[in-house]
Design a protein around this motif. Structure first.
Motif, PDB file in Angstrom:
ATOM      1  N   ASN A 276       0.212  -1.029  -0.108  1.00 55.08           N
ATOM      2  CA  ASN A 276      -0.176  -0.369   0.002  1.00 55.08           C
ATOM      3  C   ASN A 276       1.052   1.462   0.291  1.00 55.08           C
ATOM      4  OD1 ASN A 276      -1.588   2.431   0.554  1.00 55.08           O
ATOM      5  ND2 ASN A 276      -2.909   1.398   1.982  1.00 55.08           N
ATOM      6  N   PRO A 277       1.329   1.976  -1.258  1.00 56.58           N
ATOM      7  CA  PRO A 277       1.794   3.736  -1.570  1.00 56.58           C
ATOM      8  C   PRO A 277       1.767   3.871   0.327  1.00 56.58           C
ATOM      9  CG  PRO A 277       0.696   3.582  -3.190  1.00 56.58           C
ATOM     10  CD  PRO A 277      -0.128   2.143  -2.174  1.00 56.58           C
ATOM     11  N   ASP A 278       0.357   3.849   0.712  1.00 53.76           N
ATOM     12  CA  ASP A 278      -0.030   5.174   1.380  1.00 53.76           C
ATOM     13  C   ASP A 278       0.707   4.934   2.754  1.00 53.76           C
ATOM     14  OD1 ASP A 278      -1.428   6.973   0.157  1.00 53.76           O
ATOM     15  OD2 ASP A 278      -2.981   5.543   0.851  1.00 53.76           O
ATOM     16  N   LYS A 279       1.427   3.240   3.376  1.00 52.90           N
ATOM     17  CA  LYS A 279       1.897   2.473   3.612  1.00 52.90           C
ATOM     18  C   LYS A 279       3.638   3.132   3.617  1.00 52.90           C
ATOM     19  CE  LYS A 279      -1.899   0.415   5.820  1.00 52.90           C
ATOM     20  NZ  LYS A 279      -1.836  -1.757   6.161  1.00 52.90           N
ATOM     21  N   LEU A 280       3.855   3.195   2.798  1.00 49.68           N
ATOM     22  CA  LEU A 280       5.331   3.350   2.475  1.00 49.68           C
ATOM     23  C   LEU A 280       6.083   5.110   2.212  1.00 49.68           C
ATOM     24  CD1 LEU A 280       5.422   0.251   0.048  1.00 49.68           C
ATOM     25  CD2 LEU A 280       6.100   0.286   2.587  1.00 49.68           C
ATOM     26  N   LYS A 281       5.171   5.625   1.846  1.00 46.98           N
ATOM     27  CA  LYS A 281       4.829   6.569   1.909  1.00 46.98           C
ATOM     28  C   LYS A 281       6.246   7.837   2.823  1.00 46.98           C
ATOM     29  CE  LYS A 281       1.050   9.257   3.594  1.00 46.98           C
ATOM     30  NZ  LYS A 281      -0.399  10.425   2.961  1.00 46.98           N
ATOM     31  N   HIS A 282       6.190   7.211   4.343  1.00 47.79           N
ATOM     32  CA  HIS A 282       6.720   8.325   5.299  1.00 47.79           C
ATOM     33  C   HIS A 282       8.710   7.075   5.016  1.00 47.79           C
ATOM     34  CE1 HIS A 282       5.823   3.996   6.814  1.00 47.79           C
ATOM     35  NE2 HIS A 282       6.836   4.353   7.729  1.00 47.79           N
ATOM     36  N   LEU A 283       8.697   6.418   4.342  1.00 48.09           N
ATOM     37  CA  LEU A 283       9.960   6.365   4.523  1.00 48.09           C
ATOM     38  C   LEU A 283      10.865   6.149   2.675  1.00 48.09           C
ATOM     39  CD1 LEU A 283       8.812   2.484   4.124  1.00 48.09           C
ATOM     40  CD2 LEU A 283      10.119   3.925   5.968  1.00 48.09           C
TER      41      LEU A 283
END
Length: 283
Positions: A276-283
């Motif tokens: 899920n891109p939303d769960k990776l954007k903070h990385l």
């Protein structure tokens, strides 16, 4: 007033509590920041145990947050997995509090109230009278909720691979498979009852339900390597304290997938793929 130094001291434990409750790193950071700012600017005079008081405040804020996102998670498409925590953020948390993916998924079995009581009782040894006062319930009900949570959390004492050489072997098998399309070394590391969970959030391709068993997971990994392996660069890392493979798109250098490997002494027993891109954007 709580000083900046004191806030820095409390932050790792408070951040671990919020993450255990919400499973979301960015939301947890916001919760802790808001709580600390309020108390730095207006600390009640009669607080005897500041750490416990702040823990209660973070817990209440986390419960409020979970209530707000309840509907969103109920209609979530596919498997919901916690936001991954990379080594840098993990070091910012209290190392004594387990945030491994296996533990986090067990916490997901609990209701918000069960989770709150379990975390405070296990992590801070809150007494039943304190829990009853905090959550406006009876001691008997608090005791019942705690024991119910303990039953649901059965299995948290399982031992996973900690030997660095063994972890390197597992990661090397993953990297080889993704780079060459040859998954044989990886397949040899899988246990017969292996399970694979993928979280795409309905925004990217992912299995809607968990995949169970060696044959099913093997077929999935072979297909993944043969069709898409040439599109990615693979790097290994540590995520939520577990060895993980990062799949990065060659075209735009974007992090596409994090695959966390959960293993025991005999091999890989669970794989968690966060897409899920939303769960990776903070990385």
């Amino acid at each position: 007033m709580i000083t900046n130094q004191a806030a820095t001291t409390y932050r790792p434990t408070l951040l671990a509590i919020a993450y255990r409750m919400t499973g979301e790193l960015m939301a947890s950071e916001d919760i802790v920041q808001d709580v600390l700012l309020r108390f730095m600017n207006n600390t009640p005079e009669n607080i005897q145990d500041r750490k416990a008081y702040l823990a209660k405040s973070v817990m209440n804020a986390s419960l409020t947050y979970l209530d707000r996102v309840k509907r969103e998670r109920e209609v979530y498409k596919g498997i919901w997995l916690p936001e991954p925590v990379m080594a840098e953020s993990h070091r910012a948390m209290d190392a004594r509090l387990d945030i491994s993916y296996g533990f986090m998924l067990l916490l997901e079995k609990l209701s918000p109230m069960e989770r709150a009581i379990f975390v405070l009782k296990e992590s801070f040894e809150f007494s039943y009278p304190e829990l009853a006062k905090l959550f406006e319930t009876t001691e008997a009900n608090g005791r019942q909720l705690y024991h119910r949570a303990k039953e649901k959390m059965a299995g948290t004492n399982r031992r996973y691979v900690s030997d660095s050489q063994r972890k390197q072997e597992l990661l090397r098998a993953f990297v080889d498979a993704s780079e060459t399309g040859d998954v044989e070394s990886l397949i040899q590391q899988l246990k017969t009852d292996v399970a694979l969970y993928t979280d795409g959030g309905g925004k990217v391709a992912a299995a809607i339900k968990p995949l169970f068993g060696l044959a099913t997971v093997e077929q999935f990994l072979r297909g993944l390597a043969s069709k898409f392996g040439h599109l990615f660069i693979s790097k290994w890392s540590v995520v939520n304290g577990e060895p993980a493979l990062l799949l990065i798109q060659k075209e735009d250098n974007r992090l596409d997938t994090i695959m966390i490997l959960e293993s025991d002494e005999t091999g890989i027993e669970r794989i968690f793929a966060i897409r899920n891109p939303d769960k990776l954007k903070h990385l």
